[in-house]
Design a protein around this motif. Structure first.
Motif, PDB file in Angstrom:
ATOM      1  N   GLY A  75       0.790  -1.227   0.000  1.00 45.96           N
ATOM      2  CA  GLY A  75       0.000   0.000   0.000  1.00 45.96           C
ATOM      3  C   GLY A  75       0.820   1.274   0.000  1.00 45.96           C
ATOM      4  O   GLY A  75       0.437   2.263  -0.622  1.00 45.96           O
ATOM      5  N   LEU A  76       1.954   1.267   0.685  1.00 46.42           N
ATOM      6  CA  LEU A  76       2.762   2.482   0.766  1.00 46.42           C
ATOM      7  C   LEU A  76       3.311   2.882  -0.599  1.00 46.42           C
ATOM      8  O   LEU A  76       3.241   4.053  -0.995  1.00 46.42           O
ATOM      9  N   SER A  77       3.842   1.933  -1.346  1.00 43.94           N
ATOM     10  CA  SER A  77       4.350   2.223  -2.692  1.00 43.94           C
ATOM     11  C   SER A  77       3.226   2.711  -3.606  1.00 43.94           C
ATOM     12  O   SER A  77       3.406   3.641  -4.400  1.00 43.94           O
ATOM     13  N   ALA A  78       2.060   2.082  -3.487  1.00 45.97           N
ATOM     14  CA  ALA A  78       0.909   2.500  -4.295  1.00 45.97           C
ATOM     15  C   ALA A  78       0.509   3.935  -3.946  1.00 45.97           C
ATOM     16  O   ALA A  78       0.230   4.751  -4.834  1.00 45.97           O
ATOM     17  N   TYR A  79       0.488   4.243  -2.660  1.00 48.62           N
ATOM     18  CA  TYR A  79       0.136   5.606  -2.226  1.00 48.62           C
ATOM     19  C   TYR A  79       1.128   6.631  -2.782  1.00 48.62           C
ATOM     20  O   TYR A  79       0.722   7.688  -3.271  1.00 48.62           O
ATOM     21  N   ASN A  80       2.405   6.304  -2.735  1.00 52.99           N
ATOM     22  CA  ASN A  80       3.412   7.228  -3.259  1.00 52.99           C
ATOM     23  C   ASN A  80       3.187   7.498  -4.745  1.00 52.99           C
ATOM     24  O   ASN A  80       3.355   8.621  -5.210  1.00 52.99           O
ATOM     25  N   ARG A  81       2.780   6.477  -5.494  1.00 52.45           N
ATOM     26  CA  ARG A  81       2.504   6.676  -6.926  1.00 52.45           C
ATOM     27  C   ARG A  81       1.242   7.526  -7.119  1.00 52.45           C
ATOM     28  O   ARG A  81       1.183   8.364  -8.022  1.00 52.45           O
ATOM     29  N   LEU A  82       0.243   7.316  -6.281  1.00 47.85           N
ATOM     30  CA  LEU A  82      -0.993   8.120  -6.360  1.00 47.85           C
ATOM     31  C   LEU A  82      -0.703   9.604  -6.178  1.00 47.85           C
ATOM     32  O   LEU A  82      -1.405  10.444  -6.722  1.00 47.85           O
ATOM     33  N   ARG A  83       0.309   9.901  -5.401  1.00 50.50           N
ATOM     34  CA  ARG A  83       0.671  11.298  -5.159  1.00 50.50           C
ATOM     35  C   ARG A  83       1.311  11.927  -6.396  1.00 50.50           C
ATOM     36  O   ARG A  83       1.380  13.140  -6.509  1.00 50.50           O
ATOM     37  N   GLU A  84       1.797  11.088  -7.324  1.00 46.41           N
ATOM     38  CA  GLU A  84       2.494  11.585  -8.505  1.00 46.41           C
ATOM     39  C   GLU A  84       1.580  11.822  -9.705  1.00 46.41           C
ATOM     40  O   GLU A  84       1.869  12.678 -10.534  1.00 46.41           O
ATOM     41  N   GLU A  85       0.531  11.025  -9.852  1.00 43.07           N
ATOM     42  CA  GLU A  85      -0.338  11.153 -11.021  1.00 43.07           C
ATOM     43  C   GLU A  85      -1.736  10.641 -10.703  1.00 43.07           C
ATOM     44  O   GLU A  85      -1.912   9.823  -9.804  1.00 43.07           O
TER      45      GLU A  85
END
Length: 129
Positions: free
Chosen positions: A44-54
């Protein structure tokens, strides 16, 4: 001469968070075959970081994952983008449906096990809504 695959005017992007490697591979393959662009992560953390980008049209997430569970991921995704659609894939549907879980109210829940065809059908319904 070979033709490129037919694409919709705007390919819809799905962010997938699933910690089971085999399950994640099957889901990506099925969704890409249905014409979606899929970016996948194993936590989930990696997914959240990507959500913050695009931006993404849909967050498709397992609930029980390392580093950040799917409910926390969904809650944070809704804060970043109130219009993002959310769908849980889980063997723990009761957890997602529990009002105390703080899962976004409009999230769809698909219980494991499910057929890949059912997943693709549910994703298309959620995205069309």
């Amino acid at each position: 001469m070979t033709q490129a695959p037919v694409q919709t005017a705007q390919m819809q992007k799905i962010l997938l968070a699933e910690d089971d490697n085999d399950m994640r591979r099957f889901l990506v393959k099925a969704l890409e075959a249905a014409g979606y662009e899929v970016i996948s992560f194993d936590n989930g953390l990696s997914a959240y970081n990507r959500l913050r980008e695009e931006p993404f049209e849909l967050l498709l997430t397992d609930i029980v994952m390392p580093e950040m569970d799917g409910i926390e991921l969904a809650r944070r995704a809704s804060e970043l983008d109130p219009d993002i659609k959310i769908m849980f894939i889980t063997g723990f549907a009761a957890v997602a449906l529990n009002p105390d879980s703080q899962a976004p109210r409009n999230a769809k829940v698909l219980s494991k096990p499910f057929h890949l065809r059912d997943l693709v059908n549910e994703v298309s319904k959620v995205l069309a809504a």
